[in-house]
Design an enzyme around this catalytic site. Sequence first.
Site, PDB file in Angstrom:
ATOM      1  CE  LYS A  53     100.453  68.616  87.238  1.00 10.38           C
ATOM      2  NZ  LYS A  53     100.830  68.647  85.827  1.00 10.38           N
ATOM      3  CD  GLN A  97     103.500  70.416  83.910  1.00  9.73           C
ATOM      4  OE1 GLN A  97     103.285  69.591  84.800  1.00  9.73           O
ATOM      5  NE2 GLN A  97     102.529  71.132  83.369  1.00  9.73           N
ATOM      6  CG  ASP A 120      99.585  63.871  82.442  1.00  7.01           C
ATOM      7  OD1 ASP A 120      98.844  64.276  83.358  1.00  7.01           O
ATOM      8  OD2 ASP A 120     100.607  64.469  82.063  1.00  7.01           O
TER       9      ASP A 120
END
Length: 286
Positions: A53, A97, A120
């Site tokens: 990412k 994460q 997200d």
Amino acid sequence: MTAALIDGLALAKQLREQAAQRAQVCLAKGRPAGLTVVLVGSNPASQVYVRNKVKACGEAGIRSQLIEKPETLTESELLAIIESLNHDPQVDGILVQLPLPKHIDAHRVIEAIAADKDVDGFHISNAGALMTGRPLFQPCTPYGVIKMLESIDAPIWGSHAVICGASNIVGKPMAMMLLARGATVTVCNSKTRNLEEHTRRADILVAAVGRANMISADMVKPGAIVIDVGINRLPDGKLAGDVDFPAVSQVASAITPVPGGVGPMTIAMLLVNTLESAERRLHITT
Ligand code: NAP
């Protein structure tokens, strides 16, 4: 029938190139778009995902910051980090994460992220916004699937979409996105009886379970579009999806591979979400 391949790598490359152009517009408006990724602990898979990412951000001209903390970080310390990122004007997107260590409540952490930086799309406000048809950030994996379906002009409207898997990050938002585009949606989970009776009715079949090769050719209607979200590590170290690709590609009209399918799209959509956030903050109209 031999299915057409939906090439996630090629489509993601296009999206990343477009993202790079949008990142330049942000820069010209005064500052780079910024994503901060928080990684707690040393889960090897998470470390790989996070590195990918951060690398993708760098290549697109998005400023990325990686905050790495040891497994021993407390929940209140993590919440304090998020609070400071929520108020940092350079940060357009915050990504924590998952999975988090067991002593940290992931729900509490996600709810602590400012909804307008939740790239997200996991925050309860963003889940609700998607459900009520006014999405702000859409979860990257199903959003990437929608882009893949659009890339082949898949007739979603009026189709029957069957999703195997009902998680908050893939199956459920996938269902909302397909429903919003006029599909009739069936969502299956681990308790679903006679799964194949559902999958065989699918014009669009999305497999997001996490069981290698569980979708066999006899579970697929001839001509269906098959999207394989699954990522499973086989004993020999190779990656496999949830779909038996060689057999199903003889039955489906279009299919995504693993690797090189949905995975690269997920990262591309994270860039897209981060840029949408930066553009909102910089008052850039697109
Ligand atoms: P998850 O949270 O473990 O959810 C799995 C879902 O599958 C659950 O809803 C579960 O049902 C359902 N399920 C389990 N066995 C089933 C069965 N036999 N028939 C039908 N449904 C069944 O997993 P996830 O996070 O959604 O991820 C799913 C897969 O996608 C994994 O392989 C993951 O690695 C992959 N993934 C890929 C990407 C990407 O970028 N390509 C991104 C995210 C995830 P219950 O609700 O009843 O438990």
